[in-house]
Write an enzyme that holds these catalytic residues in place. Structure first.
Site, short mmCIF file in Angstrom:
data_model
loop_
_atom_site.label_atom_id
_atom_site.label_comp_id
_atom_site.label_asym_id
_atom_site.label_seq_id
_atom_site.Cartn_x
_atom_site.Cartn_y
_atom_site.Cartn_z
N ARG A 51 -89.50 17.58 23.99
CA ARG A 51 -89.40 18.92 23.41
C ARG A 51 -87.98 19.37 23.12
NH1 ARG A 51 -92.77 21.83 27.83
NH2 ARG A 51 -92.27 19.90 28.92
N HIS A 95 -93.64 8.50 31.29
CA HIS A 95 -93.46 9.93 31.48
C HIS A 95 -93.55 10.18 32.98
CE1 HIS A 95 -94.51 14.25 30.01
NE2 HIS A 95 -93.89 14.29 31.17
N PRO A 133 -93.25 10.64 20.68
CA PRO A 133 -94.34 11.04 19.78
C PRO A 133 -94.92 12.36 20.27
CG PRO A 133 -95.05 9.26 21.25
CD PRO A 133 -93.59 9.46 21.50
N MET A 134 -94.99 13.35 19.38
CA MET A 134 -95.48 14.67 19.77
C MET A 134 -96.45 15.18 18.72
SD MET A 134 -91.98 16.39 21.32
CE MET A 134 -90.85 15.68 20.10
N MET A 135 -97.67 15.43 19.15
CA MET A 135 -98.72 15.87 18.24
C MET A 135 -98.32 17.16 17.53
SD MET A 135 -101.12 13.62 18.30
CE MET A 135 -102.48 14.49 17.53
N ASN A 194 -89.17 9.24 30.39
CA ASN A 194 -89.46 10.41 29.55
C ASN A 194 -89.86 11.56 30.47
OD1 ASN A 194 -92.36 11.40 27.75
ND2 ASN A 194 -90.30 12.01 27.19
N GLY A 195 -89.55 12.79 30.03
CA GLY A 195 -90.01 13.96 30.77
C GLY A 195 -88.87 14.86 31.24
N GLY A 196 -88.76 16.06 30.67
CA GLY A 196 -87.80 17.04 31.15
C GLY A 196 -86.35 16.70 30.93
N CYS A 227 -101.50 10.70 26.93
CA CYS A 227 -101.88 12.02 26.43
C CYS A 227 -103.05 12.58 27.24
CB CYS A 227 -102.26 11.94 24.96
SG CYS A 227 -102.68 13.54 24.24
#
Length: 321
Positions: free
Chosen positions: A222, A159, A5-7, A199-201, A88
């Site tokens: 991302r 994350h 989920p990404m704002m 999650n992360g990178g 977040c």
């Protein structure tokens, strides 16, 4: 595999596009606050296309009864999972007492989780960091997970960075705190009955394969947005799904886009998510340029996408000549 989920990014238009690239990935909404779900425009906040399944609704909040009601509404709308945001780091989230600051209050998170779980029959999960600020990444993460797990949570998406709520901006929190994948691996080893996703990178097929040797799932952030074709490449590597043709993906977006514009939407609402489709290929810059310079116009329609495709083809031929 799932897409984080990404704002401002993983809205319904983005998810529709991602589903064409990845038939299997679990997709997540942007975080929606529980007050917004209970009192706001549900059609705008919660609407999604049936093709998006499996799709999860991520909620932000810290009031158990309100979260339970928001979860009930989300389940009634047809979501496959409710995810509680405990990761977040934005200022707005902190002022509302939800997001990453809740890692300091595991008992409250457990109460919120229990209220949601009692209200819905679909899975309820938690997304968190490995800690915040001065917390110990070992003892405090274990304590957090154990308390929330005691309330019945069996799925945690972690994350693998701390969130520094004092001194770093939300953007800096995505890059500056060091990644600690080993801590997430250790959590899975120490709590083998829990489902732990990382999650992360994460940005390559090799990364995904490595993480899946130590955890139960991988969530891309991302990279899935800026280089969306990676989703197709990872599905191909993991499950043998045929690699789709990028131009065909664009063609399959036309009907959805025409309907969106006919309903009063703008072309840019959709094409902004497609800018990275040709990343790394000849002509990618021409594709991005035509869309960026024209899709925002009030009268922009599918012909802009056709011009972007033609610009990409021309640039590719010039490079090959």
């Amino acid at each position: 595999m799932s897409v984080a989920p990404m704002m401002d990014w993983t809205d319904r238009n983005c998810r529709y596009f991602h589903r064409l690239l990845s038939p299997r990935a679990r997709l997540y909404t942007e975080m929606v606050t529980s007050p917004a779900v209970v009192h706001g425009d549900r059609a705008r906040l919660l609407g999604f296309d049936d093709s998006e399944h499996p799709v999860a609704l991520q909620l932000g909040g810290s009031e158990p009864a309100e979260l339970a009601e928001a979860a009930r509404i989300g389940a009634a709308e047809g979501y496959d999972e409710i995810n509680l945001n405990v990761g977040c780091p934005s200022d707005r989230v902190q002022s509302g007492r939800f997001g990453a600051c809740l890692m300091r209050e595991p008992s409250l998170v457990a109460e919120c989780f229990a209220a949601m779980r009692e209200t819905v029959s679909i899975p309820v999960t938690v997304k968190c960091r490995i800690g915040v600020d001065e917390q110990d990444e070992d003892a405090d993460l274990t304590r957090f997970v154990d308390i929330v797990a005691a309330a019945g949570c069996t799925v945690f998406v972690v994350h693998a960075r701390k969130a520094w709520l004092q001194g770093l901006s939300p953007k800096e929190n995505r890059d500056i705190p060091p990644l600690n994948y080993g801590r997430v691996y250790r959590l899975k080893r120490e709590r083998p009955t829990l489902t732990i996703a990382i999650n992360g990178g994460i940005d390559s097929v090799d990364d995904v394969r490595t993480h899946l040797e130590h955890t139960d799932g991988v969530m891309l952030g991302r990279t899935a947005y800026h280089e969306p074709y990676r989703l197709a490449e990872i599905e191909h590597a993991l499950h043998g799904e045929p690699l789709p043709d990028r131009d065909d993906i664009v063609a399959r977006m036309r009907g959805y886009t025409d309907a969106h514009i006919a309903a009063g939407g703008r072309l840019q609402h959709i094409t902004r998510h497609m800018l990275g489709l040709y990343q790394g290929l000849p002509g990618a810059r021409a594709w991005r340029r035509v869309l960026s310079e024209n899709a925002h116009r009030a009268d922009a329609d599918w012909s802009v996408v056709e011009r972007a495709l033609e610009a990409r083809r021309s640039a590719r031929l010039e490079r090959a000549a």
